[in-house]
Structure formats: structure tokens, C-alpha cells
Scaffold this motif. Structure first.
Motif, mmCIF file in Angstrom:
data_model
loop_
_atom_site.group_PDB
_atom_site.id
_atom_site.type_symbol
_atom_site.label_atom_id
_atom_site.label_comp_id
_atom_site.label_asym_id
_atom_site.label_seq_id
_atom_site.Cartn_x
_atom_site.Cartn_y
_atom_site.Cartn_z
ATOM 1 N N GLU A 51 0.846 -1.193 0.000
ATOM 2 C CA GLU A 51 0.000 0.000 0.000
ATOM 3 C C GLU A 51 0.876 1.235 0.000
ATOM 4 O OE1 GLU A 51 -2.995 -2.274 3.049
ATOM 5 O OE2 GLU A 51 -0.944 -1.623 3.425
ATOM 6 N N LEU A 60 -4.875 6.515 -2.345
ATOM 7 C CA LEU A 60 -4.165 5.338 -1.870
ATOM 8 C C LEU A 60 -4.073 4.312 -2.993
ATOM 9 C CD1 LEU A 60 -5.772 4.819 1.660
ATOM 10 C CD2 LEU A 60 -3.881 6.310 0.989
ATOM 11 N N SER A 61 -2.986 3.571 -2.983
ATOM 12 C CA SER A 61 -2.781 2.533 -3.985
ATOM 13 C C SER A 61 -2.462 1.220 -3.293
ATOM 14 C CB SER A 61 -1.624 2.921 -4.908
ATOM 15 O OG SER A 61 -1.316 1.879 -5.800
ATOM 16 N N CYS A 62 -2.995 0.146 -3.831
ATOM 17 C CA CYS A 62 -2.728 -1.206 -3.326
ATOM 18 C C CYS A 62 -2.279 -2.049 -4.507
ATOM 19 C CB CYS A 62 -3.985 -1.784 -2.697
ATOM 20 S SG CYS A 62 -3.847 -3.517 -2.214
ATOM 21 N N TRP A 67 -10.846 -1.870 0.908
ATOM 22 C CA TRP A 67 -10.077 -0.984 1.773
ATOM 23 C C TRP A 67 -10.795 -0.911 3.120
ATOM 24 C CZ3 TRP A 67 -5.361 1.026 1.094
ATOM 25 C CH2 TRP A 67 -4.836 1.080 -0.194
ATOM 26 N N TYR A 80 -5.988 -0.173 5.409
ATOM 27 C CA TYR A 80 -5.490 -1.481 4.997
ATOM 28 C C TYR A 80 -6.187 -1.943 3.729
ATOM 29 C CZ TYR A 80 -3.710 -1.802 9.781
ATOM 30 O OH TYR A 80 -3.058 -1.570 10.969
ATOM 31 N N CYS A 81 -5.430 -2.596 2.899
ATOM 32 C CA CYS A 81 -5.962 -3.194 1.684
ATOM 33 C C CYS A 81 -6.136 -4.701 1.905
ATOM 34 C CB CYS A 81 -4.980 -2.933 0.544
ATOM 35 S SG CYS A 81 -5.406 -3.704 -1.015
ATOM 36 N N GLY A 104 -2.599 -6.070 3.453
ATOM 37 C CA GLY A 104 -1.402 -5.260 3.378
ATOM 38 C C GLY A 104 -0.958 -4.829 4.762
ATOM 39 N N THR A 137 -1.347 1.791 5.669
ATOM 40 C CA THR A 137 -0.747 3.098 5.392
ATOM 41 C C THR A 137 -1.502 4.138 6.200
ATOM 42 O OG1 THR A 137 -0.088 4.653 3.645
ATOM 43 C CG2 THR A 137 -2.190 3.517 3.326
#
Length: 121
Positions: free
Chosen positions: A6, A20-22, A36, A95-96, A112, A115
Motif C-alpha cells: 500500500e 491510496l494505492s494497493c 479498503w 489497509y488493503c 497489506g 498506510t
């Protein structure tokens, strides 16, 4: 084994935006769904948004109209969470979660590392 990374968290002023990126990697044959979640100290982890393999989405009432979950069109193992009009109550560790099947046909459900998102008032 499936690994999730993440990124995109940080500090932002109220009313601001973050994305946000996962990114999922490893033994993945297909992804059924991505979610998410967020958690603050002393509270249970709560659902923020999910996206199914067919593109269907679901959002917590508290983020509807402000957050948008999507799959990266170029990289189908990357899921994005666009967060707009952020509020101090959105402060949390995000969290992802990804579930799907590996090349052997076995199910996986991975998380994940989280973040941190901090929204300053």
C-alpha cells in the motif's frame, strides 16, 4: 504467496485529497475482490470500500460521495482509493485486502501492512 503493498498515505488538511494505492503481486491467478478498511486505536477495523471482479462497488455510509475505489485500467493488480473532501474523522491506518485464487486454484485472502492517513483540522 500473495504480497500487497500500500502507498499514498500521509498528512493532509481537512478538505484535501489523497489517493491510496494497493499493488498485489505473487501467486495470483485471479482476483475476486478488493477492499479498503481502516482502523483507529482502540476500535475495530471497519470497511471503507470494496470492489468486485465485475466492477461492482460498495461504500461505508460515512465515505459515500467522497471516496471512490477503482481498479487501475492498465494494471489489473492495482486498486486505487481516491479520497476527497477529507475530514479529521477519516484519520486512521488504511489497509488493503485482496481475495482471489492462486494458479493452483486455491483461495487466498491477503492483507497489506497498512498506510497511515492523518487529516488535520
Amino acid at each position: 504467496q500473495v504480497r500487497l503493498v500500500e502507498s499514498g498515505g500521509g498528512l493532509v488538511q481537512a478538505g484535501g485529497s489523497l489517493q491510496l494505492s494497493c499493488a498485489a503481486s505473487g501467486a495470483i491467478s485471479n482476483i475476486n475482490g478488493v477492499g479498503w478498511y481502516r482502523q483507529t486505536p482502540g476500535k475495530q477495523r471497519e470497511l471503507v470500500a470494496t470492489i468486485a471482479s465485475g466492477g461492482g462497488t460498495n461504500y461505508a455510509d460515512s465515505v459515500k460521495g467522497r471516496f471512490a475505489i477503482s481498479r487501475d485500467s492498465a494494471k489489473n493488480t492495482v486498486t486505487l482509493l481516491q479520497m476527497n473532501s477529507l475530514k479529521p474523522e477519516d484519520t486512521a491506518v488504511y489497509y488493503c485486502n485482496v481475495n482471489g485464487r492462486n494458479p493452483l486454484g486455491l483461495k487466498f485472502d491477503s492483507w497489506g501492512q497498512g498506510t497511515q492517513v492523518i487529516v488535520a483540522s
